[in-house]
Scaffold this motif. Sequence first.
Motif, PDB file in Angstrom:
ATOM      1  N   THR A  83     101.481  22.217-135.725  1.00  0.00           N
ATOM      2  CA  THR A  83     100.803  23.199-134.875  1.00  0.00           C
ATOM      3  C   THR A  83      99.684  22.483-134.123  1.00  0.00           C
ATOM      4  O   THR A  83      98.594  22.989-133.966  1.00  0.00           O
ATOM      5  CB  THR A  83     100.212  24.366-135.678  1.00  0.00           C
ATOM      6  OG1 THR A  83      99.347  23.827-136.661  1.00  0.00           O
ATOM      7  CG2 THR A  83     101.287  25.172-136.365  1.00  0.00           C
ATOM      8  N   ARG A  88      96.939  14.745-128.762  1.00  0.00           N
ATOM      9  CA  ARG A  88      95.547  14.909-129.189  1.00  0.00           C
ATOM     10  C   ARG A  88      95.351  14.232-130.538  1.00  0.00           C
ATOM     11  O   ARG A  88      96.261  14.199-131.349  1.00  0.00           O
ATOM     12  CB  ARG A  88      95.275  16.411-129.300  1.00  0.00           C
ATOM     13  CG  ARG A  88      93.843  16.814-129.107  1.00  0.00           C
ATOM     14  CD  ARG A  88      93.737  18.337-129.038  1.00  0.00           C
ATOM     15  NE  ARG A  88      93.900  18.834-127.683  1.00  0.00           N
ATOM     16  CZ  ARG A  88      94.695  19.840-127.345  1.00  0.00           C
ATOM     17  NH1 ARG A  88      95.418  20.459-128.249  1.00  0.00           N
ATOM     18  NH2 ARG A  88      94.783  20.232-126.098  1.00  0.00           N
TER      19      ARG A  88
ATOM     20  N   GLN B  18      82.775  30.938-128.709  1.00  0.00           N
ATOM     21  CA  GLN B  18      83.561  30.081-129.609  1.00  0.00           C
ATOM     22  C   GLN B  18      84.913  29.744-128.975  1.00  0.00           C
ATOM     23  O   GLN B  18      85.353  28.601-129.012  1.00  0.00           O
ATOM     24  CB  GLN B  18      83.787  30.782-130.958  1.00  0.00           C
ATOM     25  CG  GLN B  18      82.588  30.797-131.888  1.00  0.00           C
ATOM     26  CD  GLN B  18      81.540  31.812-131.470  1.00  0.00           C
ATOM     27  OE1 GLN B  18      81.844  32.824-130.852  1.00  0.00           O
ATOM     28  NE2 GLN B  18      80.287  31.530-131.790  1.00  0.00           N
ATOM     29  N   ALA B  19      85.546  30.768-128.413  1.00  0.00           N
ATOM     30  CA  ALA B  19      86.881  30.549-127.834  1.00  0.00           C
ATOM     31  C   ALA B  19      86.801  29.549-126.684  1.00  0.00           C
ATOM     32  O   ALA B  19      87.655  28.658-126.559  1.00  0.00           O
ATOM     33  CB  ALA B  19      87.467  31.877-127.354  1.00  0.00           C
ATOM     34  N   ARG B  21      84.485  27.198-126.185  1.00  0.00           N
ATOM     35  CA  ARG B  21      84.179  25.847-126.694  1.00  0.00           C
ATOM     36  C   ARG B  21      85.437  25.197-127.255  1.00  0.00           C
ATOM     37  O   ARG B  21      85.687  24.009-127.063  1.00  0.00           O
ATOM     38  CB  ARG B  21      83.095  25.906-127.773  1.00  0.00           C
ATOM     39  CG  ARG B  21      81.699  26.119-127.189  1.00  0.00           C
ATOM     40  CD  ARG B  21      80.640  25.861-128.243  1.00  0.00           C
ATOM     41  NE  ARG B  21      80.822  24.555-128.862  1.00  0.00           N
ATOM     42  CZ  ARG B  21      80.543  24.282-130.132  1.00  0.00           C
ATOM     43  NH1 ARG B  21      80.087  25.231-130.927  1.00  0.00           N
ATOM     44  NH2 ARG B  21      80.720  23.070-130.598  1.00  0.00           N
ATOM     45  N   MET B  22      86.262  25.994-127.932  1.00  0.00           N
ATOM     46  CA  MET B  22      87.517  25.466-128.472  1.00  0.00           C
ATOM     47  C   MET B  22      88.416  24.985-127.328  1.00  0.00           C
ATOM     48  O   MET B  22      88.963  23.874-127.381  1.00  0.00           O
ATOM     49  CB  MET B  22      88.232  26.557-129.283  1.00  0.00           C
ATOM     50  CG  MET B  22      89.633  26.166-129.742  1.00  0.00           C
ATOM     51  SD  MET B  22      90.335  27.307-130.940  1.00  0.00           S
ATOM     52  CE  MET B  22      90.694  28.721-129.910  1.00  0.00           C
ATOM     53  N   ILE B  25      87.135  21.711-125.720  1.00  0.00           N
ATOM     54  CA  ILE B  25      87.452  20.506-126.509  1.00  0.00           C
ATOM     55  C   ILE B  25      88.933  20.161-126.338  1.00  0.00           C
ATOM     56  O   ILE B  25      89.301  18.996-126.161  1.00  0.00           O
ATOM     57  CB  ILE B  25      87.107  20.717-128.007  1.00  0.00           C
ATOM     58  CG1 ILE B  25      85.590  20.866-128.163  1.00  0.00           C
ATOM     59  CG2 ILE B  25      87.626  19.543-128.855  1.00  0.00           C
ATOM     60  CD1 ILE B  25      85.146  21.201-129.576  1.00  0.00           C
ATOM     61  N   LYS B  26      89.791  21.181-126.325  1.00  0.00           N
ATOM     62  CA  LYS B  26      91.226  20.911-126.176  1.00  0.00           C
ATOM     63  C   LYS B  26      91.530  20.299-124.808  1.00  0.00           C
ATOM     64  O   LYS B  26      92.310  19.355-124.699  1.00  0.00           O
ATOM     65  CB  LYS B  26      92.033  22.206-126.373  1.00  0.00           C
ATOM     66  CG  LYS B  26      92.103  22.617-127.829  1.00  0.00           C
ATOM     67  CD  LYS B  26      93.210  23.611-128.095  1.00  0.00           C
ATOM     68  CE  LYS B  26      92.844  24.978-127.632  1.00  0.00           C
ATOM     69  NZ  LYS B  26      93.769  26.008-128.140  1.00  0.00           N
ATOM     70  N   LEU B  27      90.880  20.833-123.769  1.00  0.00           N
ATOM     71  CA  LEU B  27      91.138  20.336-122.413  1.00  0.00           C
ATOM     72  C   LEU B  27      90.670  18.889-122.280  1.00  0.00           C
ATOM     73  O   LEU B  27      91.358  18.036-121.726  1.00  0.00           O
ATOM     74  CB  LEU B  27      90.384  21.228-121.416  1.00  0.00           C
ATOM     75  CG  LEU B  27      90.763  21.082-119.953  1.00  0.00           C
ATOM     76  CD1 LEU B  27      92.165  21.617-119.709  1.00  0.00           C
ATOM     77  CD2 LEU B  27      89.779  21.838-119.058  1.00  0.00           C
ATOM     78  N   SER B  29      90.230  16.672-124.600  1.00  0.00           N
ATOM     79  CA  SER B  29      90.772  15.678-125.525  1.00  0.00           C
ATOM     80  C   SER B  29      92.191  15.250-125.181  1.00  0.00           C
ATOM     81  O   SER B  29      92.798  14.494-125.920  1.00  0.00           O
ATOM     82  CB  SER B  29      90.704  16.207-126.962  1.00  0.00           C
ATOM     83  OG  SER B  29      91.427  17.404-127.072  1.00  0.00           O
ATOM     84  N   LEU B  30      92.728  15.726-124.047  1.00  0.00           N
ATOM     85  CA  LEU B  30      94.026  15.202-123.595  1.00  0.00           C
ATOM     86  C   LEU B  30      93.746  14.297-122.400  1.00  0.00           C
ATOM     87  O   LEU B  30      93.272  14.756-121.361  1.00  0.00           O
ATOM     88  CB  LEU B  30      94.963  16.339-123.194  1.00  0.00           C
ATOM     89  CG  LEU B  30      95.563  17.137-124.339  1.00  0.00           C
ATOM     90  CD1 LEU B  30      96.487  18.219-123.804  1.00  0.00           C
ATOM     91  CD2 LEU B  30      96.311  16.246-125.316  1.00  0.00           C
ATOM     92  N   GLY B  94     102.131  24.139-122.968  1.00  0.00           N
ATOM     93  CA  GLY B  94     101.945  22.969-123.839  1.00  0.00           C
ATOM     94  C   GLY B  94     101.650  23.416-125.264  1.00  0.00           C
ATOM     95  O   GLY B  94     102.013  22.752-126.231  1.00  0.00           O
ATOM     96  N   SER B  98     104.272  22.716-128.475  1.00  0.00           N
ATOM     97  CA  SER B  98     103.771  21.914-129.600  1.00  0.00           C
ATOM     98  C   SER B  98     103.490  22.762-130.834  1.00  0.00           C
ATOM     99  O   SER B  98     103.311  22.225-131.925  1.00  0.00           O
ATOM    100  CB  SER B  98     102.489  21.193-129.191  1.00  0.00           C
ATOM    101  OG  SER B  98     101.460  22.119-128.923  1.00  0.00           O
ATOM    102  N   THR B 100     100.802  24.567-131.084  1.00  0.00           N
ATOM    103  CA  THR B 100      99.346  24.757-131.144  1.00  0.00           C
ATOM    104  C   THR B 100      98.937  26.208-130.943  1.00  0.00           C
ATOM    105  O   THR B 100      97.884  26.624-131.408  1.00  0.00           O
ATOM    106  CB  THR B 100      98.655  23.903-130.052  1.00  0.00           C
ATOM    107  OG1 THR B 100      99.264  22.625-130.033  1.00  0.00           O
ATOM    108  CG2 THR B 100      97.180  23.742-130.325  1.00  0.00           C
ATOM    109  N   ALA B 103      97.867  27.878-134.048  1.00  0.00           N
ATOM    110  CA  ALA B 103      96.534  27.478-134.524  1.00  0.00           C
ATOM    111  C   ALA B 103      95.468  28.171-133.680  1.00  0.00           C
ATOM    112  O   ALA B 103      94.447  28.643-134.188  1.00  0.00           O
ATOM    113  CB  ALA B 103      96.392  25.965-134.458  1.00  0.00           C
ATOM    114  N   THR B 104      95.713  28.240-132.368  1.00  0.00           N
ATOM    115  CA  THR B 104      94.757  28.875-131.457  1.00  0.00           C
ATOM    116  C   THR B 104      94.566  30.342-131.802  1.00  0.00           C
ATOM    117  O   THR B 104      93.437  30.828-131.899  1.00  0.00           O
ATOM    118  CB  THR B 104      95.275  28.753-130.004  1.00  0.00           C
ATOM    119  OG1 THR B 104      95.397  27.367-129.683  1.00  0.00           O
ATOM    120  CG2 THR B 104      94.337  29.423-129.018  1.00  0.00           C
TER     121      THR B 104
END
Lengths: 241, 265
Positions: A83, A88, B18-19, B21-22, B25-27, B29-30, B94, B98, B100, B103-104
Amino acid sequence: MIEARGLTKRYGGTVAVEDLSFGVRSGSVTGFLGPNGSGKSTTMRMIMGLDRPDAGHVTIGGCPYSGLNWPLREVGGLLEARTFHPGRSARSHLAALAAGGGIDPARVDAVLEDVGLASVAGKRAGTFSLGMAQRLGIAAALLGDPPVLLFDEPVNGLDPEGVRWIRELMRSLAAEGRTVLLSSHLISEMALTADHLVVIGSGRLLADTSVAELTASGRSLEEAFFTLTEAGATYRAERSR
Amino acid sequence: MTTTTYAPARAGHYGLRQAARMEWIKLRSLRSTTYALLLTVVGMVTMGVVTMANTKAPRGAEKIASFDPTNNVLAGVALGQLIIGALGVLVITGEYSSGTIRATLAAVPDRRLALTAKAVVFGGPALVVGEVVTFVTFLAGRAALAADVPHPSLGDPDVLRAVLLSGTYLALVGLMGIGIGAITRHTASAIGTLVGFLFVLPLLLAGFTGTTVAKFFPTIIAGNSLSVSVPDSDVLSPWVGFAVLCLYTAALLAVGGRLLVRRDA
């Protein structure tokens, strides 16, 4: 801590879970046992609010998942190994979840250390083996230090050392007073790890009992399991007539 | 029953802070995101400046009246909207490919909030990129104009408006990408739908019906409504064009949000 009442989920015409009710208590490991395709994963996804039940409801500490104030601090879940985005790093993936969950960023390196991924924390997670992916999923579940934890087939892809590590982790989480729901189709592993069992077959509850009770008559857990699931199969056959 | 608290209790409730900031970080870190944004800026500025450097001085009263070098700030829009649109699509698809997304949504179960955070976090940088592109192209392109060509200035009527509105186009396309991504959940079909809507359909329609229908499509609005300082009566006026684009964006995000809420993750 977890209460499911009359959970029902259909995909098209197929019934995945039907009128399923059970409770999961704190301070012990509850094994969620059933053959492949029996509805374990679907049930866990409904607990975490990812799939919407067609009927019934499930609560965590009396609250549906969607109503939790800080979900990742209240429930940790490993639902499937991958997940995360392959491009990343493990650290960035967890840092993003920490930010979304209102969790202290210092927890990221702490859980990476706990699951043994500290040395590869900066690597692209797409390069991870299945075992490492499972460890990253477990790290994500532990990130918010939650009192309720769900693990769907956590030992998949792990080597014998990893399997033992999971077993000890589950036991220690329960010993700390947490609620642990652990699904598996590996009966021998369940016999070693779980205190209580919720057994399902074809989406219906077959047993909600302690491991000790189920094996009381001197049967092995495996024999007891097959007796239960055969009864389930008979029920299915009768219904389809 | 006693409840043991393992983490220090925290007041309140998760929210957009919070949403967002999450998502940030995701944007960040790619690595592909940074490269793609950089390519957008360099590619679009280059195309715009080269086009302006090659602009010939207009001859004849009619040509002089309709002469509009400012229009070239979006000369590279075909490239830029493809990149930003695809990035917007990938913000959602994406995560589906994957896994993700689960998790989101475990972190942010309020799905409309999760989508809003994605739109804000991607739309902001896309807007900055768009405005940087149009202003840099305008200023550098003006410096590159031949000496005998009339030089526009940001103080001239409608020029500042043209440069500013052109800069919003990329962000709007990026947000449309997010909306379509949430609707189809698959990268290929979402990019195909977006490209069809942006410029394949209007090109086909233009062949049959001229500007009558094509003027309502995004690329035509960008090139002939937003970026002109000498408005053309055959197409939508700049602000009407902008409003129509905003309407498309809002509609796609609203449908995407509704489907995200209704469907299983």
